[in-house]
Motif scaffolding. Structure first.
Motif, PDB file in Angstrom:
ATOM      1  N   ALA A  60       0.835  -1.206   0.000  1.00  0.00           N
ATOM      2  CA  ALA A  60       0.000   0.000   0.000  1.00  0.00           C
ATOM      3  C   ALA A  60       0.867   1.253   0.000  1.00  0.00           C
ATOM      4  N   LEU A  61       1.926   1.254   0.814  1.00  0.00           N
ATOM      5  CA  LEU A  61       2.839   2.395   0.876  1.00  0.00           C
ATOM      6  C   LEU A  61       3.538   2.599  -0.458  1.00  0.00           C
ATOM      7  N   PHE A  62       4.007   1.513  -1.059  1.00  0.00           N
ATOM      8  CA  PHE A  62       4.697   1.590  -2.339  1.00  0.00           C
ATOM      9  C   PHE A  62       3.762   2.155  -3.406  1.00  0.00           C
ATOM     10  N   THR A  63       2.532   1.646  -3.463  1.00  0.00           N
ATOM     11  CA  THR A  63       1.565   2.093  -4.471  1.00  0.00           C
ATOM     12  C   THR A  63       1.199   3.549  -4.271  1.00  0.00           C
ATOM     13  N   ALA A  64       0.973   3.953  -3.017  1.00  0.00           N
ATOM     14  CA  ALA A  64       0.617   5.342  -2.732  1.00  0.00           C
ATOM     15  C   ALA A  64       1.765   6.283  -3.096  1.00  0.00           C
ATOM     16  N   THR A  65       2.985   5.883  -2.753  1.00  0.00           N
ATOM     17  CA  THR A  65       4.158   6.711  -3.092  1.00  0.00           C
ATOM     18  C   THR A  65       4.316   6.827  -4.593  1.00  0.00           C
ATOM     19  N   SER A  66       4.157   5.715  -5.290  1.00  0.00           N
ATOM     20  CA  SER A  66       4.285   5.718  -6.745  1.00  0.00           C
ATOM     21  C   SER A  66       3.230   6.609  -7.389  1.00  0.00           C
ATOM     22  N   ALA A  67       2.018   6.627  -6.811  1.00  0.00           N
ATOM     23  CA  ALA A  67       0.938   7.461  -7.362  1.00  0.00           C
ATOM     24  C   ALA A  67       1.173   8.936  -7.063  1.00  0.00           C
ATOM     25  N   VAL A  68       1.494   9.268  -5.814  1.00  0.00           N
ATOM     26  CA  VAL A  68       1.702  10.671  -5.425  1.00  0.00           C
ATOM     27  C   VAL A  68       2.883  11.273  -6.165  1.00  0.00           C
ATOM     28  N   THR A  69       3.934  10.491  -6.345  1.00  0.00           N
ATOM     29  CA  THR A  69       5.128  10.984  -7.042  1.00  0.00           C
ATOM     30  C   THR A  69       5.018  10.803  -8.551  1.00  0.00           C
ATOM     31  N   VAL A  70       3.848  10.389  -9.012  1.00  0.00           N
ATOM     32  CA  VAL A  70       3.546  10.148 -10.436  1.00  0.00           C
ATOM     33  C   VAL A  70       4.658   9.350 -11.110  1.00  0.00           C
ATOM     34  N   THR A  71       5.009   8.229 -10.484  1.00  0.00           N
ATOM     35  CA  THR A  71       6.066   7.367 -11.012  1.00  0.00           C
ATOM     36  C   THR A  71       5.497   6.250 -11.875  1.00  0.00           C
ATOM     37  N   GLY A  72       4.707   5.380 -11.280  1.00  0.00           N
ATOM     38  CA  GLY A  72       4.117   4.285 -12.045  1.00  0.00           C
ATOM     39  C   GLY A  72       4.724   2.927 -11.791  1.00  0.00           C
ATOM     40  N   LEU A  73       5.763   2.843 -10.961  1.00  0.00           N
ATOM     41  CA  LEU A  73       6.287   1.537 -10.574  1.00  0.00           C
ATOM     42  C   LEU A  73       5.249   0.845  -9.689  1.00  0.00           C
ATOM     43  N   VAL A  74       5.048  -0.444  -9.895  1.00  0.00           N
ATOM     44  CA  VAL A  74       4.004  -1.153  -9.150  1.00  0.00           C
ATOM     45  C   VAL A  74       4.521  -2.477  -8.607  1.00  0.00           C
ATOM     46  N   VAL A  75       3.969  -2.857  -7.462  1.00  0.00           N
ATOM     47  CA  VAL A  75       4.252  -4.162  -6.878  1.00  0.00           C
ATOM     48  C   VAL A  75       2.988  -5.013  -6.844  1.00  0.00           C
ATOM     49  N   ILE A  76       1.857  -4.404  -7.216  1.00  0.00           N
ATOM     50  CA  ILE A  76       0.596  -5.124  -7.361  1.00  0.00           C
ATOM     51  C   ILE A  76      -0.008  -4.726  -8.697  1.00  0.00           C
ATOM     52  N   ASP A  77      -0.921  -5.534  -9.198  1.00  0.00           N
ATOM     53  CA  ASP A  77      -1.579  -5.249 -10.469  1.00  0.00           C
ATOM     54  C   ASP A  77      -2.730  -4.283 -10.221  1.00  0.00           C
ATOM     55  N   THR A  78      -2.588  -3.069 -10.731  1.00  0.00           N
ATOM     56  CA  THR A  78      -3.596  -2.039 -10.488  1.00  0.00           C
ATOM     57  C   THR A  78      -4.963  -2.443 -11.014  1.00  0.00           C
ATOM     58  N   GLY A  79      -4.983  -3.135 -12.135  1.00  0.00           N
ATOM     59  CA  GLY A  79      -6.247  -3.485 -12.765  1.00  0.00           C
ATOM     60  C   GLY A  79      -6.982  -4.629 -12.105  1.00  0.00           C
ATOM     61  N   ALA A 186       2.279   9.647 -15.021  1.00  0.00           N
ATOM     62  CA  ALA A 186       2.327   8.625 -13.974  1.00  0.00           C
ATOM     63  C   ALA A 186       2.643   7.243 -14.524  1.00  0.00           C
ATOM     64  N   GLY A 187       2.028   6.853 -15.629  1.00  0.00           N
ATOM     65  CA  GLY A 187       2.332   5.556 -16.208  1.00  0.00           C
ATOM     66  C   GLY A 187       1.563   4.400 -15.611  1.00  0.00           C
ATOM     67  N   PHE A 188       0.633   4.667 -14.687  1.00  0.00           N
ATOM     68  CA  PHE A 188      -0.212   3.590 -14.164  1.00  0.00           C
ATOM     69  C   PHE A 188      -1.140   3.102 -15.259  1.00  0.00           C
ATOM     70  N   ALA A 189      -1.352   1.794 -15.316  1.00  0.00           N
ATOM     71  CA  ALA A 189      -2.217   1.200 -16.337  1.00  0.00           C
ATOM     72  C   ALA A 189      -3.142   0.182 -15.690  1.00  0.00           C
ATOM     73  N   LEU A 190      -4.236  -0.118 -16.376  1.00  0.00           N
ATOM     74  CA  LEU A 190      -5.206  -1.098 -15.894  1.00  0.00           C
ATOM     75  C   LEU A 190      -4.923  -2.485 -16.443  1.00  0.00           C
ATOM     76  N   SER A 191      -3.837  -2.608 -17.179  1.00  0.00           N
ATOM     77  CA  SER A 191      -3.426  -3.891 -17.740  1.00  0.00           C
ATOM     78  C   SER A 191      -1.983  -4.168 -17.351  1.00  0.00           C
ATOM     79  N   GLY A 192      -1.678  -5.422 -17.115  1.00  0.00           N
ATOM     80  CA  GLY A 192      -0.339  -5.792 -16.694  1.00  0.00           C
ATOM     81  C   GLY A 192       0.738  -5.502 -17.715  1.00  0.00           C
ATOM     82  N   ASP A 193       0.367  -5.446 -19.001  1.00  0.00           N
ATOM     83  CA  ASP A 193       1.343  -5.154 -20.057  1.00  0.00           C
ATOM     84  C   ASP A 193       1.248  -3.712 -20.528  1.00  0.00           C
TER      85      ASP A 193
END
Length: 455
Positions: A60-79, A186-193
C-alpha cells in the motif's frame, strides 16, 4: 531567488497579510506535504474496500508513493488487485501529485473565501518556481484550468476510440484513468502489459504521447505560450524547452527505430506502420511517462542505455515530469560548449546565463548522480539480480518514470523502501530535498583566488 529560511519579510506587501515573523523552510514543508499525502493514500489503500484481496502495508505504501510521485512503478496489479475504489484513490493521488498539492491547497483556500498569507505565498512560490509572490494565485488557477481542459479533450478522444470495443461505461472509466495517468506522467495502467495491446492504434498512441509530452513541458511554458502566442515573444526558457523537447524526441525516435527494427522481441515482428508508432512511443515515454508498448526487458542494450539517459534528463521544470530536468541538461551542454570555445560566459538566444544558474545546474546533476549511485550500490548489496536491471530500476524511480525490467515486485522489503525514498526524492527534486537539511551561511569575507588542476 527566494530566501527559503528568511527571517526578514517586507513590512508591506500588496494583498499579503504579514503576521508573525518566523523562520520558514519551504523545501521541508513541501517534502512533508508529500509525505502526509502518501500516508493518507496508504491508509485509504489499506481499507478492505480498496483491494480485491488483502495487501500488505508495504504494498500500500509503495503504491501510494508511486501514485503521489507520479512514477508508475508497481508491486501489485492495479487493474486486478485494486477495486474501483482503490483505483479511484490512485487516480486522485496521481492528479494531486501531478499538478502539485500546493496548487490544490491554494485553490482550496481561495474557494473557502480566505486569503493567502505571506508564508503561504512563499511556499506556493517555491512549488511554482517563481520569485513573484503576487502571481502565485494566478499560476495556481492556470495550472488547474489547463489540466482540466487538456484532460477533458483527451478524455473525449479516447472515449470515442474505445467506445466500440468497451461500451459506454467501461470506455468512460478507462478514458478517465489513462487520461489522468498520462497527463500527469504517472504511467499507471489497468493492464499488466501497460498499453502493449494498442501498439498499432493511432489514436491511442497519438493522444497518450501528446498528453505526457504536454504535461512534461511545464506549466510555466504552457502559460507563456497561452499569453504570448508568438514565437518571438516567448521567454528564453519556453523556447529552449520547446526546441530541446523536439530535438530529443526526434533523435530518440530515430535511434530506437534503428536499434530495434531487427530485434525479434520488439519491433521485428510488427508491420512498418506499427514499427513507426511503437518506436515513437518508446522514444518519448522514458522522459518520465512510464507507459510502454514494448517489453522493456526485451529491448537491446543500446536502447536500454538510451532509455536510461532519457530518464535521467526528464522533462521541463514545474511540470508533471522529473529527472534532472530539461533546462538543467541544456545548461550543462551550453556550459561545456562555452568552455570548449574558450568563452568566458554561457549564452543562449543572445542572452547570458548567470554563473549562479550554471552552478545550480551542476549541483542538481551531482546530487542526482550521488543519490542514484549510492542507492544502486546498496540495492546491489541487498539483491542478487542483474546490475543492469537494478540500475534501470533505481534511475526509473529517482526520475519518477515508472518503466521497469520486471524486478520491482521481486525486490526485498529493504530494497522497496529504498525505491520508495528514491521516488519521493525524485518528485520533490534532489536539490529541494537537500535544502531540507542544509543551513544557509552568510559569507561576508572574500578570499584570494587559487587554482586546482582538473581535466
Amino acid at each position: 531567488m527566494i530566501n527559503w529560511q528568511a527571517n526578514v519579510y517586507p513590512k508591506q506587501f500588496s494583498g499579503v497579510k504579514c503576521r508573525k515573523r518566523q523562520k520558514i523552510n519551504p523545501p521541508l514543508v513541501l517534502t512533508i506535504g508529500f509525505i502526509v499525502l502518501i500516508m493518507l493514500g496508504t491508509g485509504l489503500l489499506m481499507l478492505p474496500m480498496a483491494s480485491t484481496q488483502p495487501i500488505s502495508w508495504l504494498d500500500a505504501l509503495f503504491t501510494a508513493t508511486s501514485a503521489v510521485t507520479v512514477t508508475g512503478l508497481v508491486v501489485i496489479d492495479t487493474g486486478t488487485d485494486l477495486t474501483v475504489f482503490g483505483q479511484s484513490v490512485v487516480m486522485l493521488l496521481i492528479q494531486i501529485g501531478g499538478i502539485g498539492f500546493m496548487t490544490v491547497a491554494v485553490i482550496s483556500i481561495l474557494s473557502l473565501g480566505k486569503t493567502l498569507g505571506l508564508q503561504q505565498r512563499l511556499l506556493a512560490s517555491r512549488a511554482f518556481d517563481t520569485n513573484d509572490l503576487t502571481s502565485v494565485i494566478k499560476v495556481a488557477k492556470y495550472v488547474l484550468v489547463y489540466s482540466l481542459v487538456i484532460e477533458s479533450v483527451a478524455f473525449c478522444l479516447l472515449f470515442i476510440s474505445w467506445f466500440d470495443d468497451y461500451g459506454a461505461l467501461k470506455s468512460a472509466y478507462h478514458s478517465l484513468f489513462y487520461t489522468i495517468s498520462a497527463f500527469n506522467n504517472a504511467g499507471f495502467a489497468l493492464s499488466g502489459d501497460s498499453l502493449s495491446a494498442f501498439k498499432g492504434d493511432i489514436t491511442v498512441n497519438v493522444v497518450i504521447t501528446a498528453l505526457f509530452i504536454i504535461g512534461g513541458l511545464g506549466f510555466t511554458v504552457l502559460i507563456d505560450i497561452y499569453k504570448q502566442k508568438r514565437w518571438s515573444l516567448l521567454s528564453t526558457n519556453t523556447r529552449l524547452v520547446l526546441i530541446a523537447t523536439l530535438v530529443l524526441n526526434c533523435i530518440a525516435f530515430i535511434l530506437i527505430f534503428f536499434f530495434e527494427h531487427a530485434n525479434p522481441t520488439t519491433l521485428a515482428p510488427l508491420s512498418t506502420s506499427e514499427q513507426i508508432l511503437t518506436a515513437w512511443f518508446q522514444a518519448v515515454t522514458p522522459r518520465t511517462a512510464g507507459f510502454n508498448t514494448l517489453p522493456i526487458d526485451g529491448l537491446s542494450q543500446d536502447s536500454t542505455l538510451l532509455t536510461m539517459l532519457l530518464m535521467v534528463i526528464g522533462g521541463g521544470s514545474v511540470s508533471t515530469a522529473s529527472g534532472i530536468k530539461l533546462g538543467t541538461f541544456v545548461i550543462l551542454i551550453l556550459a561545456m560548449r562555452s568552455y570548449l570555445k574558450q568563452q568566458t560566459t554561457v549564452t543562449v538566444f543572445n542572452r547570458q546565463l548567470s554563473d549562479k544558474l550554471v552552478i545550480k545546474a551542476l549541483s542538481v546533476m551531482i546530487l542526482y548522480l550521488f543519490i542514484a549511485f549510492t542507492s544502486i550500490m546498496i540495492i546491489t548489496k541487498l539483491e542478487q539480480g542483474s546490475l543492469l536491471d537494478i540500475t534501470f530500476e533505481a534511475i526509473s524511480a529517482l526520475s519518477t518514470v515508472g518503466l521497469s525490467r520486471g524486478i520491482t515486485g521481486d525486490l526485498s522489503a529493504p530494497s522497496q523502501l529504498i525505491i520508495i525514498l528514491l521516488m519521493l526524492i525524485g518528485r520533490v527534486g534532489p536539490l529541494t530535498f537537500a535544502y531540507c537539511f542544509a543551513r544557509q551561511h552568510s559569507q561576508p569575507l572574500t578570499y584570494p583566488t587559487t587554482s586546482i588542476q582538473i581535466g
